[in-house]
Design an enzyme around this catalytic site. Structure first.
Site, PDB file in Angstrom:
ATOM      1  N   GLY A   1      17.556  12.995 -33.307  1.00  0.00           N
ATOM      2  CA  GLY A   1      17.337  13.573 -31.974  1.00  0.00           C
ATOM      3  C   GLY A   1      18.064  12.785 -30.905  1.00  0.00           C
ATOM      4  N   ALA A   2      18.237  11.490 -31.169  1.00  0.00           N
ATOM      5  CA  ALA A   2      18.907  10.665 -30.168  1.00  0.00           C
ATOM      6  C   ALA A   2      20.379  11.047 -30.033  1.00  0.00           C
ATOM      7  CB  ALA A   2      18.763   9.189 -30.524  1.00  0.00           C
TER       8      ALA A   2
ATOM      9  N   GLY B   1       0.836  -1.199   0.000  1.00  0.00           N
ATOM     10  CA  GLY B   1       0.000   0.000   0.000  1.00  0.00           C
ATOM     11  C   GLY B   1       0.871   1.248   0.000  1.00  0.00           C
ATOM     12  N   GLY B   2       0.350   2.288   0.644  1.00  0.00           N
ATOM     13  CA  GLY B   2       1.056   3.579   0.669  1.00  0.00           C
ATOM     14  C   GLY B   2       2.451   3.459   1.251  1.00  0.00           C
TER      15      GLY B   2
HETATM   16  C1  HXC Z   1      -0.973  -3.906  13.443  1.00  0.00           C
HETATM   17  C2  HXC Z   1      -0.082  -5.784  12.489  1.00  0.00           C
HETATM   18  C3  HXC Z   1      -0.212  -5.220  11.200  1.00  0.00           C
HETATM   19  C4  HXC Z   1      -0.765  -3.913  11.120  1.00  0.00           C
HETATM   20  C5  HXC Z   1       0.647  -7.177  10.997  1.00  0.00           C
HETATM   21  N1  HXC Z   1       0.444  -6.999  12.310  1.00  0.00           N
HETATM   22  N2  HXC Z   1       0.248  -6.098  10.307  1.00  0.00           N
HETATM   23  N3  HXC Z   1      -0.452  -5.127  13.594  1.00  0.00           N
HETATM   24  N4  HXC Z   1      -1.132  -3.299  12.269  1.00  0.00           N
HETATM   25  N5  HXC Z   1      -0.898  -3.300   9.950  1.00  0.00           N
HETATM   26  C6  HXC Z   1       0.770  -7.907  13.390  1.00  0.00           C
HETATM   27  C7  HXC Z   1      -0.146  -9.109  13.449  1.00  0.00           C
HETATM   28  O1  HXC Z   1      -1.292  -8.781  14.171  1.00  0.00           O
HETATM   29  C8  HXC Z   1       0.717 -10.102  14.207  1.00  0.00           C
HETATM   30  O2  HXC Z   1       0.709  -9.729  15.572  1.00  0.00           O
HETATM   31  C9  HXC Z   1       2.102  -9.800  13.660  1.00  0.00           C
HETATM   32  O3  HXC Z   1       2.045  -8.480  13.131  1.00  0.00           O
HETATM   33  C10 HXC Z   1       2.518 -10.710  12.553  1.00  0.00           C
HETATM   34  O4  HXC Z   1       1.479 -10.742  11.573  1.00  0.00           O
HETATM   35  P1  HXC Z   1       0.946 -12.092  10.921  1.00  0.00           P
HETATM   36  O5  HXC Z   1      -0.291 -11.758  10.185  1.00  0.00           O
HETATM   37  O6  HXC Z   1       0.883 -13.149  11.961  1.00  0.00           O
HETATM   38  O7  HXC Z   1       2.137 -12.440   9.943  1.00  0.00           O
HETATM   39  P2  HXC Z   1       2.088 -13.037   8.492  1.00  0.00           P
HETATM   40  O8  HXC Z   1       1.148 -14.211   8.454  1.00  0.00           O
HETATM   41  O9  HXC Z   1       3.497 -13.239   8.096  1.00  0.00           O
HETATM   42  O10 HXC Z   1       1.431 -11.904   7.584  1.00  0.00           O
HETATM   43  C11 HXC Z   1       2.060 -10.669   7.378  1.00  0.00           C
HETATM   44  C12 HXC Z   1       1.121  -9.665   6.676  1.00  0.00           C
HETATM   45  C13 HXC Z   1      -0.232  -9.602   7.441  1.00  0.00           C
HETATM   46  C14 HXC Z   1       0.887 -10.131   5.232  1.00  0.00           C
HETATM   47  C15 HXC Z   1       1.855  -8.327   6.628  1.00  0.00           C
HETATM   48  O11 HXC Z   1       0.056  -9.425   8.830  1.00  0.00           O
HETATM   49  C16 HXC Z   1      -1.112  -8.506   6.986  1.00  0.00           C
HETATM   50  O12 HXC Z   1      -1.744  -8.630   5.933  1.00  0.00           O
HETATM   51  N6  HXC Z   1      -1.187  -7.445   7.778  1.00  0.00           N
HETATM   52  C17 HXC Z   1      -2.049  -6.339   7.510  1.00  0.00           C
HETATM   53  C18 HXC Z   1      -1.527  -5.547   6.366  1.00  0.00           C
HETATM   54  C19 HXC Z   1      -2.341  -4.297   6.165  1.00  0.00           C
HETATM   55  O13 HXC Z   1      -3.467  -4.376   5.692  1.00  0.00           O
HETATM   56  N7  HXC Z   1      -1.781  -3.148   6.566  1.00  0.00           N
HETATM   57  C20 HXC Z   1      -2.357  -1.893   6.397  1.00  0.00           C
HETATM   58  C21 HXC Z   1      -2.073  -1.487   4.985  1.00  0.00           C
HETATM   59  S1  HXC Z   1      -2.585   0.144   4.649  1.00  0.00           S
HETATM   60  P3  HXC Z   1       1.117 -10.670  16.772  1.00  0.00           P
HETATM   61  O14 HXC Z   1       0.585  -9.978  17.965  1.00  0.00           O
HETATM   62  O15 HXC Z   1       0.519 -12.002  16.495  1.00  0.00           O
HETATM   63  O16 HXC Z   1       2.590 -10.707  16.767  1.00  0.00           O
HETATM   64  C22 HXC Z   1      -1.214   1.002   4.802  1.00  0.00           C
HETATM   65  C23 HXC Z   1      -1.450   2.400   4.448  1.00  0.00           C
HETATM   66  C24 HXC Z   1      -0.191   3.185   4.404  1.00  0.00           C
HETATM   67  O17 HXC Z   1      -0.200   0.569   5.155  1.00  0.00           O
HETATM   68  C25 HXC Z   1      -0.578   4.522   3.878  1.00  0.00           C
HETATM   69  C26 HXC Z   1       0.549   5.448   3.779  1.00  0.00           C
HETATM   70  C27 HXC Z   1       0.115   6.784   3.278  1.00  0.00           C
END
Ligand code: HXC
Length: 517
Positions: A407-408, A172-173
């Site tokens: 031009g190149a 994402g972002g």
């Molecule tokens: C809080 C998070 C997290 C998040 C992961 N964790 N992403 N906690 N906020 N965004 C935590 C999980 O709860 C878990 O906590 C630990 O990290 C490990 O995650 P798992 O899911 O167990 O690991 P894995 O199976 O390897 O998967 C990794 C992952 C997945 C693919 C990254 O966690 C995931 O899809 N996370 C959400 C991604 C997401 O949607 N993020 C927001 C995107 S929007 P514990 O307590 O078990 O250790 C964004 C906007 C940015 O980022 C904008 C900028 C302008």
């Protein structure tokens, strides 16, 4: 009075707890997956005992969503300054073992503090990205945190080199922080980067895709051009960071790390005389030319897999750090197209902001013809090459090896867009267009009338080439400063570089030019 031992014990305990990160079980799991921990990555980067950590005791302040008593060591990102090959470098490393390396308010603040420090002290920034993205529990404060990081990336752009390593998820972002940096290195396994993942794409558009197709290191290196290097693993990624840093100045006010030899190479390299094939349609590998000019044949190629019709990268010539920009006749005949123009222009601008002289090697038959190129905006993209060279004030040396058409020719750092020295090999063909095309236009009737059309055509092509495309024509008009034997190329470029290291080139004051984007 000696310090209370209880206070020292408390410090040791807190330090140990923070350094323990997600604990031994999670660390073991990463090792099983062939991944290093966030702290191990920094250990690999910095010389032993030189790392000074900022914010080991940092802690989130979130009270909601069950976070009140949750201990997140270092708040999921390790930040600090250490030494790489004797020079200070600032680095952050997101810790996937702590809340998935997710970026909350304090986490973002740590990265910002580090970047501010690097900007003031004038040292490169290296960021290891390994994160689940915006920390969900911190809500819009984590979005704001990203905004603050992006703003630092922009502010520091052109001030200190910024290198991003994508070592895990970067979605994402969140992908925009690396995208705003100068060089992106991505590990082949375990890392992925995308704005919208396969599921979101399917839901929104019905298109079916895979992470491999849109978000892998391979996809970004070859297709999207979003990254500059593929690393086989964490260790390799850090080796690339070190290699890159070895060519870069610490900041825009410093010279790159030249290692000037006492004398320039005057020895001739006879092999260079044999590089350009007699048949103008036959390709040769421009990397062979670079390898013969660069010291010890060492060349750090940037974006090797993307738009391979242009080759860019760093090397040294008698110790002077240079950026090479070269057409690659082996790929698409070395034409300039949309992607190669983007790649070349960005590299040229990087060299300019960090005081790195540019050596351009030319064998370009023109801009790439085609409907897709025209519709895709080759005019706008090709203009970037012209703009980038024209706006560049570092020393610029151009060697025309063979074709330099239309031009190149101008876009590949001709005298008229500011080259300080242009030399041509006797094999150079500098003209408005290729001899074949020009002959067809100029002598259409004569060829039609001839008894043996093919023979007459070949004669006229040879005549045109000798009369209008020879390097002496351009040298006579002073577009080319000299025609040299290929074997003298290194000596010639090296001498010119030494005399140009003190170059001054002032421009009219303005906020910035408006490069076509
Ligand atoms: C809080 C998070 C997290 C998040 C992961 N964790 N992403 N906690 N906020 N965004 C935590 C999980 O709860 C878990 O906590 C630990 O990290 C490990 O995650 P798992 O899911 O167990 O690991 P894995 O199976 O390897 O998967 C990794 C992952 C997945 C693919 C990254 O966690 C995931 O899809 N996370 C959400 C991604 C997401 O949607 N993020 C927001 C995107 S929007 P514990 O307590 O078990 O250790 C964004 C906007 C940015 O980022 C904008 C900028 C302008």
């Amino acid at each position: 009075m000696p310090i209370d031992p209880g206070l020292l014990a408390q410090l040791a305990e807190r330090r140990e707890a923070a350094e323990a990160s997600g604990g031994p079980a999670r660390a073991a799991k990463r090792h099983e997956q062939g991944l290093l921990t966030a702290r191990e990555r920094l250990d690999q980067l910095f010389a032993a005992h030189t790392f000074q950590e900022f914010g080991l005791h940092a802690q989130h302040q979130t009270q909601k969503f069950g976070m009140a008593d949750k201990f997140l060591p270092t708040d999921g990102v390790i930040t600090g300054v250490g030494y790489v090959e004797g020079r200070p470098v600032a680095a952050f490393s997101q810790d996937f073992m702590v809340a998935g390396g997710s970026l909350g308010k304090v986490h973002a603040q740590k990265i910002c503090t580090l970047m501010d420090h690097a900007g003031k002290a004038g040292m490169p920034i290296v960021g290891y990205n390994d994160s689940g993205g915006a920390r969900i529990q911190d809500g819009v404060e984590s979005l704001s945190g990203y905004g603050q990081v992006f703003n630092r990336n922009i502010l520091m752009s052109g001030v200190v080199p910024q290198i991003a390593v994508i070592s895990g998820p970067c979605a994402g972002g969140a992908a925009y922080s690396p995208a705003l940096m100068d060089f992106l290195i991505m590990t082949r396994r375990g890392a992925h980067m995308f704005i919208c993942g396969p599921e979101v794409i399917r839901a929104a558009t019905g298109q079916v895709t895979t992470m491999e197709e849109i978000g892998s290191a391979e996809a970004h290196a070859r297709v999207s051009g979003n990254i500059h290097f593929i690393a086989e693993d964490d260790q390799h990624a850090t080796a690339i960071v070190r290699d890159l840093l070895s060519y870069l100045p610490s900041n825009n006010m410093s010279d790159p790390p030249h290692m000037l030899s006492d004398e320039v190479t005057l020895k001739e390299d006879i092999e260079l005389d044999n590089i350009v094939p007699g048949d103008p349609k036959q390709a040769f590998d421009v990397k062979d030319v670079i390898a013969r000019i660069a010291d010890d044949g060492r060349f750090l190629e940037i974006q090797a897999e993307f738009a391979a019709n242009i080759v860019v990268g760093f090397g040294r010539i008698d110790g002077v750090v240079v950026g090479f920009v070269a057409n690659q006749p082996m790929v698409k005949a070395g034409t300039l197209d949309i992607d190669s123009s983007d790649k070349g222009a960005r590299f040229i601008r990087f060299c300019n902001v960090f005081n790195i002289p540019i050596v351009t090697l030319v064998d370009v038959p023109g801009f790439m013809p085609g409907v897709a190129q025209e519709k895709g905006g080759i005019i706008r993209h090709g203009a970037k090459m012209l703009f980038a060279y024209g706006a560049t004030t570092v020393p610029k040396i151009t060697v025309i090896m063979r074709k330099a058409y239309g031009g190149a020719f101008i876009a590949m750092c001709s005298r008229d867009v500011g080259a300080d020295l242009v030399v041509a090999w006797p094999t150079a063909e500098i003209a408005v267009m290729g001899a074949e095309g020009a002959t067809n236009i100029l002598y259409r009737e004569e060829i039609e009338k001839a008894e043996n059309k093919a023979e007459r055509r070949a004669e006229l092509v040879a005549e045109y080439r000798a009369a209008f495309a020879s390097p002496y024509m351009s040298a006579g008009l002073t577009f080319v400063h000299d025609v040299i034997e290929p074997r003298r190329t290194k000596a010639c470029v090296s001498l010119a570089l030494r005399t140009l290291l003190s170059k001054r080139d002032s421009r009219p004051p303005k906020k910035h030019g408006n490069i076509p984007l």
